[in-house]
Design a protein around this motif. Structure first.
Motif, PDB file in Angstrom:
ATOM      1  N   UNK A 114       0.823  -1.209   0.000  1.00  0.00           N
ATOM      2  CA  UNK A 114       0.000   0.000   0.000  1.00  0.00           C
ATOM      3  C   UNK A 114       0.859   1.262   0.000  1.00  0.00           C
ATOM      4  N   UNK A 115       1.928   1.222   0.788  1.00  0.00           N
ATOM      5  CA  UNK A 115       2.766   2.410   0.886  1.00  0.00           C
ATOM      6  C   UNK A 115       3.419   2.714  -0.456  1.00  0.00           C
ATOM      7  N   UNK A 116       3.835   1.675  -1.154  1.00  0.00           N
ATOM      8  CA  UNK A 116       4.436   1.850  -2.471  1.00  0.00           C
ATOM      9  C   UNK A 116       3.425   2.466  -3.423  1.00  0.00           C
ATOM     10  N   UNK A 117       2.183   1.979  -3.327  1.00  0.00           N
ATOM     11  CA  UNK A 117       1.127   2.525  -4.191  1.00  0.00           C
ATOM     12  C   UNK A 117       0.919   4.010  -3.898  1.00  0.00           C
ATOM     13  N   UNK A 118       0.922   4.330  -2.613  1.00  0.00           N
ATOM     14  CA  UNK A 118       0.720   5.727  -2.236  1.00  0.00           C
ATOM     15  C   UNK A 118       1.866   6.583  -2.765  1.00  0.00           C
ATOM     16  N   UNK A 119       3.086   6.067  -2.623  1.00  0.00           N
ATOM     17  CA  UNK A 119       4.243   6.834  -3.108  1.00  0.00           C
ATOM     18  C   UNK A 119       4.110   7.071  -4.606  1.00  0.00           C
ATOM     19  N   UNK A 120       3.709   6.029  -5.338  1.00  0.00           N
ATOM     20  CA  UNK A 120       3.560   6.189  -6.791  1.00  0.00           C
ATOM     21  C   UNK A 120       2.505   7.248  -7.097  1.00  0.00           C
TER      22      UNK A 120
END
Ligand SMILES: Nc1ncnc2c1ncn2[C@@H]1O[C@H](COP(=O)(O)OP(=O)(O)O)[C@@H](O)[C@H]1O
Ligand SMILES: [Mg+2]
Lengths: 438, 266
Positions: free
Chosen positions: A303-309
């Motif tokens: 999820x955090x990676x998605x948010x960063x993207x």
């Protein structure tokens, strides 16, 4: 010249007068105070009233700030300490919430024995950007800067060291693909290959390869899940990654929007308009909910990676428009000057156009950075524990139920420090890059 | 005679190296160009031999800039052919970059790079296009900066120089690429009168060394003294061309006569 100094024809100055300092009433503090505070009866009255008001506010707030209580384990304990200390029942801050929850505010639920890892990662980050920010260092530091994101990733999430290394390999593949395919099949195919090859590799190649190499040579540190990340560490990770990635992406989009190549141009325009036209919070919900539908089942896309993207793409769209403004502000002559010397497209962009366009855009770029950094607080709505999220969690505990100001003042102050630092840096940079007046 | 530049008439011009050879430097054949539906250049035919000094003049908007910008592909032409140094200008980017690196160009507004020092302005293209080692590029740059008489400004930025100095830097910057042809697009029109002379002096010096030059300029003194051919353009066409003496004393076309009477104030 025939005229002598004593010529009676007309008055002729024979000596030039030296420069003189202005009178005291025309310079310094006296002048400033007179002109700005006491320039008339009305202004004088207003000045006096304002001073009184400021005094009243400061004396009350200052008391609240300065007499605050730093050691206590709960709000009620705080109140007891206060009643014991100050018989007059004055209202004071309970800073104890900060000292008691300090680690949590900084690191969220990151394991305490691994606190050193984000700290080292932050230091690595600063060492990596310092040469770029202050323009020094040579090849070695540049290589360090290039690999530092992978070091930071590994420090923060841990796990096998091969993951980041093999992920980094994707960029090498992209570079190879660009060179080879461009040479054989032309520029457009080259660009497509540069994008596709690493994506395919990251999607299908990295995981099995990592497993394979890790089986042979296991090197790693404890793996820490994204759900344990929180506090300012989370805000900084999302903010810094977004800032670092959105600038180059925004530049590419801005160049794309100026490009004559139809597909690249239209892609850039649509991307910018769509991303920019929808509120960030919608994109964050998209990241947290919808992406699961689109991704193949079973993919565990952090999820955090998605948010960063999402944050990166969002900021990149704004960045693209800021940079486009800089590009448009350059006189056409600069493009022609570069062209006439035989520089190719990328050379003229890199050496002539972008340095000037980015310089013009510095205020806008930093503005976008600051906006992005503050927008990281929005992730609270999709359940990430950023500082706001943590403050909610802290206030939900029985110990600290009922505390507001102290937490929010602290959070606001921290954000202010970061944003103000960025602002100051941008001013420094503008001054340093000014070549037109010396 | 031209009023604007009386001073260059005092200058003794050394013609020993000003030789027009048989070798063709630029060949333009039946070239046409449109801006949208506006036919800006019509059927241009022009052959420039190596060593020629050609001055192009004509009323504003007649297509002079467009013509010389076509020669180094800053503008695309739609019909006809342009051959520079034996290389045919086509859409091939390789050809274009090759021609551009061999044809120097000076602009009305200098187009120096304001974020780079004078020296960096001069070494940039040799380093990145010609792959010259930095040290060698700097030596070459200093040589040409000395030639245009501003070596002491090498570490300043363009914004700190006067217009005349900037234009001379622009000439030096072009020369650092060792071009075989130089194009000038009104190099003195943006300058104060006292600076025009220093730029013209530099251009004369170049001509004396045998450089092939195409100059769009209204400095008729320069045309008389330095050019071996004067071309008059109007409405996108070459209306008249001749050696300077007959061109000025005995123009044939009515438009040329009108133009000359206006510009020379007769
Ligand atoms: N980029 C352009 N788009 C459309 N028209 C142009 C453009 N550049 C020049 N023109 C037109 O072409 C004509 C010739 O321009 P130019 O070659 O600059 O003339 P000159 O240099 O002789 O004054 C002018 O009428 C001008 O308005
Ligand atoms: Mg012109």
């Amino acid at each position: 010249m025939a005229h002598s100094a004593k010529s009676s024809v007309s008055y002729v100055r024979t000596e030039m007068l030296p420069e003189q300092a202005p009178p005291v009433s025309e310079s310094g503090l006296v002048k400033w105070v007179r002109e700005n505070l006491f320039s008339g009866p009305l202004n004088t009255i207003l000045t006096v009233l304002s001073l009184l008001a400021i005094y009243w506010v400061v004396s009350h707030v200052f008391q609240w700030f300065a007499y605050g209580i730093w050691t206590a384990n709960s709000l009620s304990e705080c109140r007891e300490v206060r009643n014991a200390l100050y018989a007059d029942g004055r209202n004071v801050a309970c800073w104890a919430v900060l000292s008691e929850r300090w680690n949590q505010l900084l690191f969220g639920f990151y394991p305490a024995e691994a606190y050193w890892r984000p700290v080292v990662a932050l230091i690595v980050f600063f060492i990596a950007v310092a040469p770029v920010m202050f323009n020094f260092g040579g090849r070695k530091l540049a290589i360090f800067s290039a690999v530092s994101p992978f070091i930071c990733y590994w420090l923060l999430w841990g796990g096998s060291i091969w993951g980041p290394i093999l992920t980094a390999l994707g960029f090498v593949l992209a570079w190879l693909a660009y060179g080879q395919i461009t040479r054989k099949f032309g520029a457009l195919a080259g660009i497509v290959a540069t994008i596709l090859v690493p994506l395919i590799y990251w999607r299908f190649g990295v995981a099995p390869l990592t497993g394979l190499v890790d089986g042979i040579l296991p090197i790693g540190i404890e793996n820490i899940q994204s759900k344990d990340f929180g506090g300012f560490m989370l805000a900084l990770i999302i903010g810094i990654t977004g800032i670092v990635l959105s600038l180059p992406l925004g530049i590419l989009l801005a160049l794309g929007r100026q490009s004559d190549l139809f597909i690249i141009n239209k892609f850039s325009v649509i991307f910018i308009e769509v991303i920019r036209g929808v509120p960030l919070i919608v994109w964050l919900f998209t990241a947290s909910l919808l992406l699961n539908y689109f991704l193949p089942p079973g993919t565990n896309f952090d999820l955090m990676l998605r948010v960063i993207i999402m944050v990166t793409l969002f900021a990149a769209a704004y960045m693209a428009e800021v940079v486009r403004g800089g590009l448009a502000a350059l006189p056409l002559g600069q493009y022609e000057g570069a062209d006439s010397l035989g520089l190719d497209y990328w050379q003229s962009m890199r050496l002539i156009i972008l340095p000037q366009a980015l310089k013009i855009s510095i205020p806008g770029i930093v503005n976008t950075f600051i906006g992005l950094f503050k927008d990281t607080t929005l992730v609270v709505f999709i359940g990430l524990l950023d500082p706001i999220g943590l403050s909610n969690a802290i206030r939900a505990t029985t110990e600290w139920n009922g505390i507001y100001w102290e937490l929010f003042i602290f959070i606001g102050l921290c954000f202010f420090v970061f944003c103000y630092a960025m602002s100051r840096y941008s001013q420094y940079l503008e001054r340093k890059l000014a070549t037109d007046r010396h | 005679m031209s009023e604007a530049t009386p001073s260059i008439q005092d200058r003794e011009i050394n013609r020993s190296q000003m030789k027009v050879t048989d070798e063709v430097a630029v060949e333009i054949r039946n070239m046409n160009k449109w801006y949208g539906s506006f036919h800006v250049l019509r059927d241009i035919n022009l052959t420039v031999n190596r060593g020629e000094r050609i001055v192009i003049c004509g009323p504003s908007g007649s297509g002079k800039s467009t013509l010389i910008r076509c020669i180094n592909a800053l503008e695309e032409h739609q019909k006809g052919s342009i051959t520079v140094d034996g290389t045919l200008l086509s859409n091939d980017l390789k050809n274009i970059d090759k021609i551009r690196s061999e044809v120097g160009m000076c602009f009305q507004h200098f187009n120096l790079f304001p974020h780079l020092t004078i020296l960096e302005n001069c070494t940039l293209a040799p380093i990145w296009v010609r792959k010259t080692p930095k040290k060698e590029a700097e030596e070459t740059a200093m040589y040409f900066l000395e030639k245009v008489k501003i070596p002491d400004q090498a570490y300043k930025y363009p914004g700190q120089l006067s217009g005349g100095q900037q234009q001379r830097v622009a000439i030096a910057r072009s020369l650092c690429m060792r071009p075989r042809i130089m194009l000038f697009d009104e190099p003195t029109s943006a300058l104060d009168p006292e600076m025009i002379k220093e730029v013209l002096d530099t251009m004369i010096q170049l001509a004396e060394e045998g450089m092939t030059m195409l100059c769009v300029t209204h400095e008729m003194g320069f045309a008389r003294q330095v050019a071996n051919r004067v071309i008059f353009m109007d409405a996108g066409q070459i209306v008249e061309q001749n050696e300077p003496e007959p061109f000025f004393t005995n123009p044939q076309n009515d438009r040329t006569k009108l133009f000359l009477s206006q510009i020379l104030g007769h």
